[in-house]
Design an enzyme around this catalytic site. Sequence first.
Site, PDB file in Angstrom:
ATOM      1  N   ASP A  40       0.853  -1.192   0.000  1.00  0.00           N
ATOM      2  CA  ASP A  40       0.000   0.000   0.000  1.00  0.00           C
ATOM      3  C   ASP A  40       0.894   1.250   0.000  1.00  0.00           C
ATOM      4  O   ASP A  40       2.112   1.147  -0.129  1.00  0.00           O
ATOM      5  CB  ASP A  40      -0.927   0.019   1.220  1.00  0.00           C
ATOM      6  CG  ASP A  40      -2.235   0.766   0.960  1.00  0.00           C
ATOM      7  OD1 ASP A  40      -2.199   1.793   0.243  1.00  0.00           O
ATOM      8  OD2 ASP A  40      -3.278   0.337   1.464  1.00  0.00           O
ATOM      9  N   ALA A  86      -7.318  -0.936  -4.380  1.00  0.00           N
ATOM     10  CA  ALA A  86      -8.050  -0.413  -5.536  1.00  0.00           C
ATOM     11  C   ALA A  86      -8.266   1.077  -5.381  1.00  0.00           C
ATOM     12  O   ALA A  86      -8.183   1.628  -4.280  1.00  0.00           O
ATOM     13  CB  ALA A  86      -9.397  -1.116  -5.685  1.00  0.00           C
ATOM     14  N   TYR A 148     -15.209   3.311 -12.075  1.00  0.00           N
ATOM     15  CA  TYR A 148     -14.799   2.373 -11.025  1.00  0.00           C
ATOM     16  C   TYR A 148     -15.505   1.033 -11.209  1.00  0.00           C
ATOM     17  O   TYR A 148     -14.864  -0.035 -11.230  1.00  0.00           O
ATOM     18  CB  TYR A 148     -15.131   2.957  -9.645  1.00  0.00           C
ATOM     19  CG  TYR A 148     -15.132   1.925  -8.539  1.00  0.00           C
ATOM     20  CD1 TYR A 148     -13.942   1.351  -8.104  1.00  0.00           C
ATOM     21  CD2 TYR A 148     -16.325   1.514  -7.936  1.00  0.00           C
ATOM     22  CE1 TYR A 148     -13.934   0.396  -7.099  1.00  0.00           C
ATOM     23  CE2 TYR A 148     -16.320   0.561  -6.937  1.00  0.00           C
ATOM     24  CZ  TYR A 148     -15.129   0.011  -6.522  1.00  0.00           C
ATOM     25  OH  TYR A 148     -15.131  -0.945  -5.534  1.00  0.00           O
ATOM     26  N   LYS A 188     -11.934   8.134   4.429  1.00  0.00           N
ATOM     27  CA  LYS A 188     -12.470   7.786   3.114  1.00  0.00           C
ATOM     28  C   LYS A 188     -13.205   8.937   2.430  1.00  0.00           C
ATOM     29  O   LYS A 188     -13.585   8.830   1.263  1.00  0.00           O
ATOM     30  CB  LYS A 188     -13.402   6.577   3.235  1.00  0.00           C
ATOM     31  CG  LYS A 188     -12.689   5.282   3.597  1.00  0.00           C
ATOM     32  CD  LYS A 188     -13.602   4.082   3.420  1.00  0.00           C
ATOM     33  CE  LYS A 188     -13.910   3.816   1.957  1.00  0.00           C
ATOM     34  NZ  LYS A 188     -14.787   2.653   1.748  1.00  0.00           N
TER      35      LYS A 188
END
Length: 327
Positions: A40, A86, A148, A188
Site C-alpha cells: 500500500d 483499488a 470504477y 475515506k
Amino acid sequence: MSLNLSKDSFIIVTGGAGFIGSNLIEYLNEIGISNIIIVDNLAKIRKNKILSKCNFKFSIDYTLDHSLIENKIKNFQINTIFHLGADTNVLNDDINKMLKTNFNSSIFWLEMSKKYSCDFIYASSSAIYGSSKNCSVSKGHSNPLNEYALSKSFFDDYIRLTINNNLVNEKVIGYRFFNVFGPGENDKNQNASIPFRFFEFMIKDGCIELFNKNILRDYVYVKDLVKILFLTKTKNIKNGIYNLGSGEVTSHKKIANIVLSRLQSSKMKLHSKNLKIIEVEIPDHLKNKFQFYTKAKELESWIKNSTKGSSEKIEVYIDYLINDFSV
C-alpha cells in the site's frame, strides 16, 4: 480460530492500509497471524490508527514497478494473497487510471498467486450491478454506472475466463462487496459509508440533507466481512465470484433517523441542539451514476448467517462513533 499455517508462510494484503485491509490485518492478529506483508501507500501505513496497534512483518510501496514488487517477495513462501487494493473513487472518470489501478494491478496479483501456488481472494464490488435491481452474479445482471464499476467488471470477466479455461490450480474467489461500514473509515471522505457520512454531517452541521428519493441498500459490517474473507480459506466452495452482503435492505431515511435518535439520546455536547433531517433534490450529475437499490442475492448460507442483522449493527456502529468522538 486459525489455520495451520506454517511458521514460514506469509499472507499478502494489498490495500492493507485501507479501511477493509487494516480491519483484516487486525483480525488476522486476533487469531494469531502476524506473518503479513502489506502492499500500500507507505505514508498511509504509518498514519493508520488500526495498523499502529497491529503486528506485521514488512510493507511494500504499491507504486513500485511490478518487477520490483515481485523481487521483494520472491524469497518468501506465500500462503494467500488478499487483494483489496483499488481506487474506489466512484467520481473518478479517468478510465485509463482506473484500469491501471484496478485491472492491470489485479492481473499482476493473480499471476503472482499462480506463480506461488497460493490462494487468491479479491475484492470485487456490487457497484457492477449499477441500476439493476437484480443483484445476481449467476444471471449476469450488471450495468456499471461509472468507471470504477466498469474496471471491476472487466476484472471479474477476466477471472471467469481464467477459471473456465482451467488456468488456476489454487483457490480463486472474488467477492462483490456491498455497502461496507465500520471502524476505520474516517479517511475515506466521500467514499465513506452512509452511516459514517450521516454521522459526520450531523456533527459538523447539525443537519442531514437527505435525497428525496427512496434509496435502499444492502449494508455489511466490516468486522463480519473480514472474518468471511479469512473463512473462505476453510470453505469447500467452487472458484468463482460471489456476493458478499447481508441480503437485507436499509433505507437512507432509516439510517438518518438512527443517527438522529442516537445523537439526541447521547450526552455529546454538540454545537447545534436543533438537530434535523431535511429532504433535498438529488443533484443532476449524480442521477445517472447513483445506485438507488442494492440487495445481495444468491448468498452462501454461511455468509448470510454471518452478516444478518445489518440495521442493528448500524445502530451499534453509530454508538461506537459517538463514544469514539467523545474520547
